[in-house]
Design a protein around this motif. Structure first.
Motif, PDB file in Angstrom:
ATOM      1  N   VAL A  84       2.254  11.357   2.058  1.00  0.00           N
ATOM      2  CA  VAL A  84       2.702  12.498   1.273  1.00  0.00           C
ATOM      3  C   VAL A  84       1.569  12.879   0.325  1.00  0.00           C
ATOM      4  N   TYR A  85       1.041  14.093   0.505  1.00  0.00           N
ATOM      5  CA  TYR A  85      -0.119  14.536  -0.271  1.00  0.00           C
ATOM      6  C   TYR A  85      -1.283  13.543  -0.149  1.00  0.00           C
ATOM      7  N   GLY A  86      -1.418  12.960   1.039  1.00  0.00           N
ATOM      8  CA  GLY A  86      -2.514  12.033   1.287  1.00  0.00           C
ATOM      9  C   GLY A  86      -2.285  10.637   0.745  1.00  0.00           C
ATOM     10  N   ILE A  87      -1.070  10.362   0.258  1.00  0.00           N
ATOM     11  CA  ILE A  87      -0.753   9.055  -0.336  1.00  0.00           C
ATOM     12  C   ILE A  87       0.207   8.291   0.566  1.00  0.00           C
ATOM     13  N   THR A  88      -0.119   7.056   0.845  1.00  0.00           N
ATOM     14  CA  THR A  88       0.778   6.167   1.587  1.00  0.00           C
ATOM     15  C   THR A  88       1.174   4.997   0.695  1.00  0.00           C
ATOM     16  N   ALA A  89       2.345   4.429   0.968  1.00  0.00           N
ATOM     17  CA  ALA A  89       2.845   3.302   0.176  1.00  0.00           C
ATOM     18  C   ALA A  89       3.186   2.142   1.089  1.00  0.00           C
ATOM     19  N   GLU A  90       2.929   0.953   0.625  1.00  0.00           N
ATOM     20  CA  GLU A  90       3.316  -0.251   1.348  1.00  0.00           C
ATOM     21  C   GLU A  90       3.642  -1.342   0.343  1.00  0.00           C
ATOM     22  N   GLY A  91       4.471  -2.290   0.769  1.00  0.00           N
ATOM     23  CA  GLY A  91       4.880  -3.355  -0.128  1.00  0.00           C
ATOM     24  C   GLY A  91       4.860  -4.702   0.551  1.00  0.00           C
ATOM     25  N   GLU A  92       5.076  -5.743  -0.238  1.00  0.00           N
ATOM     26  CA  GLU A  92       5.058  -7.103   0.290  1.00  0.00           C
ATOM     27  C   GLU A  92       5.888  -8.007  -0.605  1.00  0.00           C
ATOM     28  N   VAL A  93       6.625  -8.919  -0.003  1.00  0.00           N
ATOM     29  CA  VAL A  93       7.353  -9.957  -0.724  1.00  0.00           C
ATOM     30  C   VAL A  93       6.884 -11.305  -0.197  1.00  0.00           C
ATOM     31  N   THR A  94       6.612 -12.246  -1.102  1.00  0.00           N
ATOM     32  CA  THR A  94       6.066 -13.543  -0.720  1.00  0.00           C
ATOM     33  C   THR A  94       6.775 -14.666  -1.457  1.00  0.00           C
TER      34      THR A  94
ATOM     35  N   GLN B 227       7.118 -13.717  -5.284  1.00  0.00           N
ATOM     36  CA  GLN B 227       6.151 -12.677  -5.644  1.00  0.00           C
ATOM     37  C   GLN B 227       6.408 -11.413  -4.841  1.00  0.00           C
ATOM     38  N   GLY B 228       5.982 -10.292  -5.357  1.00  0.00           N
ATOM     39  CA  GLY B 228       6.135  -9.049  -4.618  1.00  0.00           C
ATOM     40  C   GLY B 228       5.397  -7.916  -5.288  1.00  0.00           C
ATOM     41  N   GLY B 229       5.118  -6.862  -4.510  1.00  0.00           N
ATOM     42  CA  GLY B 229       4.402  -5.741  -5.095  1.00  0.00           C
ATOM     43  C   GLY B 229       4.333  -4.549  -4.164  1.00  0.00           C
ATOM     44  N   PHE B 230       3.808  -3.442  -4.713  1.00  0.00           N
ATOM     45  CA  PHE B 230       3.610  -2.204  -3.973  1.00  0.00           C
ATOM     46  C   PHE B 230       2.182  -1.722  -4.182  1.00  0.00           C
ATOM     47  N   THR B 231       1.627  -1.084  -3.152  1.00  0.00           N
ATOM     48  CA  THR B 231       0.318  -0.447  -3.255  1.00  0.00           C
ATOM     49  C   THR B 231       0.439   0.998  -2.790  1.00  0.00           C
ATOM     50  N   PHE B 232      -0.049   1.911  -3.618  1.00  0.00           N
ATOM     51  CA  PHE B 232      -0.066   3.330  -3.294  1.00  0.00           C
ATOM     52  C   PHE B 232      -1.525   3.724  -3.078  1.00  0.00           C
ATOM     53  N   SER B 233      -1.842   4.119  -1.837  1.00  0.00           N
ATOM     54  CA  SER B 233      -3.229   4.401  -1.459  1.00  0.00           C
ATOM     55  C   SER B 233      -3.411   5.877  -1.128  1.00  0.00           C
ATOM     56  N   HIS B 234      -4.469   6.476  -1.659  1.00  0.00           N
ATOM     57  CA  HIS B 234      -4.806   7.872  -1.344  1.00  0.00           C
ATOM     58  C   HIS B 234      -5.873   7.895  -0.259  1.00  0.00           C
ATOM     59  N   GLU B 235      -5.851   8.932   0.559  1.00  0.00           N
ATOM     60  CA  GLU B 235      -6.806   9.035   1.665  1.00  0.00           C
ATOM     61  C   GLU B 235      -8.251   9.068   1.189  1.00  0.00           C
ATOM     62  N   SER B 236      -8.476   9.365  -0.075  1.00  0.00           N
ATOM     63  CA  SER B 236      -9.833   9.374  -0.636  1.00  0.00           C
ATOM     64  C   SER B 236     -10.403   7.970  -0.790  1.00  0.00           C
ATOM     65  N   GLY B 237      -9.517   6.958  -0.835  1.00  0.00           N
ATOM     66  CA  GLY B 237      -9.944   5.583  -1.069  1.00  0.00           C
ATOM     67  C   GLY B 237      -9.428   5.020  -2.374  1.00  0.00           C
ATOM     68  N   ALA B 238      -8.888   5.895  -3.247  1.00  0.00           N
ATOM     69  CA  ALA B 238      -8.321   5.431  -4.508  1.00  0.00           C
ATOM     70  C   ALA B 238      -6.961   4.782  -4.255  1.00  0.00           C
ATOM     71  N   TYR B 239      -6.610   3.792  -5.067  1.00  0.00           N
ATOM     72  CA  TYR B 239      -5.321   3.133  -4.898  1.00  0.00           C
ATOM     73  C   TYR B 239      -4.804   2.578  -6.229  1.00  0.00           C
ATOM     74  N   LEU B 240      -3.486   2.413  -6.284  1.00  0.00           N
ATOM     75  CA  LEU B 240      -2.811   1.798  -7.423  1.00  0.00           C
ATOM     76  C   LEU B 240      -1.906   0.704  -6.882  1.00  0.00           C
ATOM     77  N   SER B 241      -2.056  -0.515  -7.399  1.00  0.00           N
ATOM     78  CA  SER B 241      -1.222  -1.636  -6.975  1.00  0.00           C
ATOM     79  C   SER B 241      -0.439  -2.178  -8.152  1.00  0.00           C
ATOM     80  N   LEU B 242       0.827  -2.448  -7.921  1.00  0.00           N
ATOM     81  CA  LEU B 242       1.703  -3.073  -8.908  1.00  0.00           C
ATOM     82  C   LEU B 242       2.233  -4.355  -8.291  1.00  0.00           C
ATOM     83  N   TRP B 243       2.119  -5.474  -8.999  1.00  0.00           N
ATOM     84  CA  TRP B 243       2.436  -6.784  -8.427  1.00  0.00           C
ATOM     85  C   TRP B 243       3.065  -7.665  -9.486  1.00  0.00           C
ATOM     86  N   GLY B 244       3.987  -8.527  -9.066  1.00  0.00           N
ATOM     87  CA  GLY B 244       4.620  -9.438 -10.008  1.00  0.00           C
ATOM     88  C   GLY B 244       4.888 -10.787  -9.402  1.00  0.00           C
TER      89      GLY B 244
END
Length: 270
Positions: free
Chosen positions: A29-39, A59-76
């Protein structure tokens, strides 16, 4: 144990629900993809030192990645430092990753960014006795390079460096240098992994706060050797993790936070 079990069940239900609403091919969506993980891990080790008092962690978290290469990760993660009122770590990473041609036949990937490690409740429940500063939280800047197919097909060699001006427990300057390697093991479906890191703290007092020990050094080495295996949509890992921190004169129980241990992990991506 009941508290840990409830957290594991809640996150497991959340992961399952999320997996059913997200397609295998991540929607952009607008070049942004999301993925998550639980461990789930049998012991949460960070740079060779336990963060869960040698007990299991969820543990678990989400990463939001833009097609440009920029990303934001939230993890706990759940944590246990033996500090009343501190049981959760929350991290946020803002970074940029991309590839470039190192040679006509080799692509390298770089990753740079900043990460903030937060610990809920630590500001009011922990004080560094050597300098009077409160809290455990710290911020790092990092950079890494990864080189695929260096020796064998589908292997990867990585090198990285991180710096914090005020490390865990408000212990001032800290540098971390690490090298990692992974490679498939023949046709077994197993992947071998290995890494080694060099931790340089400001002084002996800082190392004693971060990792314990008799306070003889201001640096230490951490290492990991293990295998990974994927099955039924899950990723499993079995690793030997440890450090070279001096243990002279210490009891067996006091050595456990950074002594060599075998860690099992099981994770689900969605």
């Amino acid at each position: 144990m009941m508290k840990f079990a409830c957290k594991a069940i809640a996150l497991g239900i959340f992961a399952a629900a999320s997996a059913t609403t997200m397609a295998d091919d991540k929607t952009s969506v607008y070049g942004i993809t999301a993925e998550g993980e639980v461990t789930v891990v049998t012991d949460y080790r960070f740079r060779g030192v336990t963060q869960s008092s040698n007990n299991p962690a969820i543990q678990g978290g989400f990463t939001f990645s833009h097609e440009s290469g920029a990303y934001l990760s939230l993890w706990g993660s759940s944590v246990d430092f033996g500090i009343s009122g501190v049981s959760t770590e929350t991290d946020a990473t803002l970074g940029y990753s991309n590839s470039f041609a190192l040679t006509p036949n080799m692509q390298a990937t770089y990753d740079v960014g900043v990460i903030h490690y937060g610990y809920i409740g630590s500001k009011s429940n922990y004080t560094n006795e050597t300098n009077g500063k409160d809290g455990l939280a710290f911020t790092e800047i990092f950079a890494s390079l990864a080189f695929p197919n260096t020796i064998f097909a589908d292997d990867e060699l990585s090198v990285g460096v991180s710096y914090s001006p005020d490390y865990w427990g408000r212990t001032d300057d800290f540098w971390y240098f690490n090298v990692g390697y992974s490679a498939p093991i023949a046709d077994t479906g197993l992947t071998g992994v290995a890494s080694i890191g060099y931790n340089k703290l400001k002084n002996k007092d800082a190392l004693a706060i971060v990792a314990g020990g008799p306070g003889k050094d201001d640096d230490y080495i951490d290492y990991k050797v293990g295998v990974g295996y994927s099955f039924l949509g899950l990723d499993a890992g079995l690793d030997v993790v440890g450090t070279n921190i001096s243990k002279s004169g210490m009891t067996k129980n006091d050595k456990k936070p950074y002594d060599t241990g075998v860690i099992f992990s099981l994770s689900k991506s969605f």
